[in-house]
Design a protein around this motif. Structure first.
Motif: not given
Length: 178
Positions: A1-2, A45-49, A90-97, A116-119
């Motif tokens: 989950m993001k 467990g959330v690691n996608d930001f 530190l193990d996570f992803n970041i999308h900068f928009i 987020v693709n409708n999730e």
């Protein structure tokens, strides 16, 4: 989950344009607000930001690009400019928009829609520090089968509250005692 972390505003209650840092980078103890928030979500467990950026977004990007070597010991091989980080946890992803300097909250969230693709996704402000159980929040949301679940805080007022009708005070409620 993001998880979308809103961090594009000017932080007017924290000084706005007079502050050298955007609100997400203000330090609490020895870490930025945003890193505290990310670490809370990592525990669940959330690691996608996704960070919708605006005001001083370049400083937020620089902060994360440089974070690992600033908080860890490392080895730099000068010949090829390679950095080897020691004890990297530190193990996570970041999308900068980049969502624009003066964009409103809804527009910023909409700009993240493609990621987020409708999730289902989580959303918080960059100063949203709390001790809420993210697992319980997600479970409650799924159980209630609603489109949105919002959490909030019942803030105590340091002042009494006036009810006003037609420019006249109709009642006064003294501030609540803890």
């Amino acid at each position: 989950m993001k998880c979308i972390i809103l961090c594009g505003g000017k932080g007017m209650r924290m000084g706005g344009d007079v502050s050298p840092l955007p609100k997400p980078l203000v330090k609490v103890k020895d870490e930025s607000l945003i890193l505290h928030i990310i670490k809370i979500y990592l525990k669940y467990g959330v690691n996608d930001f996704i960070l919708p950026l605006g005001y001083k977004g370049d400083l937020i990007k620089e902060y994360f690009v440089n974070l690992k070597w600033k908080i860890n010991d490392f080895k730099l091989t000068m010949k090829n400019n390679v950095i080897e980080i020691y004890n990297d946890n530190l193990d996570f992803n970041i999308h900068f928009i980049d969502t624009g300097l003066n964009s409103q909250t809804g527009y910023r969230i909409n700009q993240c829609r493609k990621l987020v693709n409708n999730e289902d996704f989580l959303l918080t402000y960059s100063d949203g520090l709390s001790d809420i159980s993210i697992d319980k929040l997600i479970n409650h949301h799924k159980k209630e089968n609603k489109i949105v679940t919002v959490t909030g805080v019942n803030r105590e007022s340091q002042f009494g509250v006036l009810d006003v009708e037609n420019k006249l005070v109709t009642s006064f409620k003294e501030k609540e005692k803890s």
